[in-house]
Write a protein that holds these residues in place. Structure first.
Motif, mmCIF file in Angstrom:
data_model
loop_
_atom_site.group_PDB
_atom_site.id
_atom_site.type_symbol
_atom_site.label_atom_id
_atom_site.label_comp_id
_atom_site.label_asym_id
_atom_site.label_seq_id
_atom_site.Cartn_x
_atom_site.Cartn_y
_atom_site.Cartn_z
ATOM 1 N N SER A 9 70.966 -8.977 -27.794
ATOM 2 C CA SER A 9 70.576 -9.163 -26.404
ATOM 3 C C SER A 9 69.372 -10.070 -26.264
ATOM 4 N N ILE A 119 63.857 -7.921 -19.499
ATOM 5 C CA ILE A 119 64.609 -7.228 -20.541
ATOM 6 C C ILE A 119 63.701 -6.873 -21.712
ATOM 7 N N SER A 125 61.509 -3.409 -20.506
ATOM 8 C CA SER A 125 62.557 -3.462 -19.482
ATOM 9 C C SER A 125 61.963 -2.961 -18.167
ATOM 10 N N ASP A 151 69.861 -5.202 -19.426
ATOM 11 C CA ASP A 151 70.368 -6.556 -19.595
ATOM 12 C C ASP A 151 70.596 -7.314 -18.287
ATOM 13 N N CYS A 152 71.194 -6.655 -17.294
ATOM 14 C CA CYS A 152 71.635 -7.339 -16.071
ATOM 15 C C CYS A 152 71.546 -6.408 -14.881
ATOM 16 N N ASP A 166 72.112 -1.402 -22.421
ATOM 17 C CA ASP A 166 72.950 -1.204 -23.591
ATOM 18 C C ASP A 166 73.114 0.295 -23.843
ATOM 19 N N ALA A 203 72.300 -10.449 -22.532
ATOM 20 C CA ALA A 203 71.362 -10.846 -21.480
ATOM 21 C C ALA A 203 71.209 -12.358 -21.492
#
Length: 384
Positions: A9, A119, A125, A151-152, A166, A203
């Motif tokens: 990632s 991230i 994060s 990640d998103c 994740d 990511a």
């Protein structure tokens, strides 16, 4: 598995795509030179893209296109840029003290309201939100679980949105907001299928989690024996997983980006992000909301990380089935819903986003942010 998953990632920049970027432009400044963009323009003169002057060499994997005048970009070293004049100038609106953060996604509602995702493992994060065009920022979420790695994110509307991590305890973790990103809560995992061994998300472009309409959302995966797309029709409470034909079987391979023009028609792009590895099946399409996928008959020639449907124009031939895919080696165009692709630009981009008013934006390494109107692309099937 943990180390491999983290490197997959974060490692899109990591050792393979080194984070040797210069410091972002001074906060509050209005850049007048396209420092990084000018340096890379020679590598591939845009066909439809117009490079814009960002004044920074940060890498922008997060992009939110609002309209032909307004767009936001989020990237390395805590950099956030905003334009309100169609890219003629960009204002650095980076959150104070965010220089150590890696922004990989941004969702914007207008010129004043935006949400950015940083991230990383544990507390790196984070989600930050602005309501005044980036003049001030509020941190609305900080991950405290060292096992999670976000990640998103995606929004269904200005209030409802999701972010994904994740796998934690063998399942993808989903965050939910009902107030435009001001507060977040972790959704129950009972409706999430088990993750495959070695599976995670990339990511790479802010497109590993995408939505269409008020309730449908899709999640892209890679790294495992097969690359999958997970779909939820109830805003992330329950999910169903489908195998995609995009090659996986390696931490560097899988589905990197998704785009859905409605709840049925979608495109997946990806491949192997390593420059010395081939990506022979870099795109796949679905016509049933992701219940089944088939490989593009003529896919892009190399790994692609971002994809976006071109805005539809009433009465214009092919525009309903037109889309762009981007990656480090170029931009590809399809006019038949993703079945066949052809390269229309050789510049490097990581992500792409289009607006309803007919404007597309793309961003990537060394400060590259470009803009193009829908008419800049040869969607009539005859070429330029």
């Amino acid at each position: 598995m943990g180390k491999t998953r983290r490197m997959m990632s974060v490692g899109l920049t990591g050792a393979a795509l080194a984070l040797t970027l210069a410091a972002p432009a001074r906060a509050g400044a209005t850049p007048t030179a396209a420092t990084g963009a000018e340096a890379t323009a020679k590598a591939g003169a845009p066909t439809g893209w117009r490079l814009t002057p960002t004044g920074t060499d940060a890498r922008f994997r997060g992009l939110a296109a609002v309209d032909r005048s307004t767009a936001w970009a989020a990237g390395s070293k805590g950099t956030v840029l905003r334009t309100t004049d169609g890219g003629h100038s960009w204002r650095n609106v980076s959150p104070p003290g965010a220089g150590d953060l890696e922004f990989r996604d941004v969702e914007a509602f207008d010129a004043r309201r935006a949400v950015v995702l940083a991230i990383g493992e544990g507390e790196t994060s984070r989600v930050l939100r602005t309501e005044d065009g980036g003049a001030t920022w509020t941190e609305s979420f900080r991950n405290t679980d060292p096992r999670a790695f976000y990640d998103c994110m995606t929004f269904f509307d200005a209030r409802h949105g999701l972010a994904m991590s994740d796998p934690v305890d063998g399942k993808y973790r989903i965050l939910s907001t009902r107030d435009g990103g001001r507060s977040w809560r972790v959704l129950p995992s009972a409706g999430m299928p088990d993750a495959l061994p070695g599976e995670a998300a990339f990511a790479a472009s802010g497109q590993c989690l995408v939505s269409s309409g008020p309730r449908d959302v899709w999640l892209a995966t890679g790294g495992a024996a097969t690359a999958r797309v997970l779909h939820s029709s109830d805003r992330g409470l329950t999910w169903k997983a489908t195998t995609s034909p995009i090659p996986a079987g390696d931490p560097a391979r899988g589905v990197f980006g998704l785009a859905f023009r409605d709840r049925d028609h979608g495109i997946a792009v990806g491949g192997d992000y390593r420059a010395d590895q081939a990506s022979p099946k870099a795109a796949a399409i679905t016509g049933d909301g992701g219940r089944s996928w088939r490989t593009s008959a003529t896919p892009p020639p190399a790994y692609r990380s971002g994809v976006a449907w071109l805005p539809q124009t009433k009465g214009a031939k092919h525009t309903k089935d037109a889309a762009l895919a981007v990656g480090p080696t170029g931009t590809d165009l399809t006019t038949d819903g993703g079945r066949t692709w052809r390269t229309v630009d050789t510049g490097s981009y990581d992500t792409v986003d289009c607006t309803r008013d007919g404007t597309c934006w793309a961003s990537g390494e060394r400060g590259r942010i470009s803009v193009a109107h829908r008419t800049a692309w040869p969607t009539d099937g005859r070429g330029k």
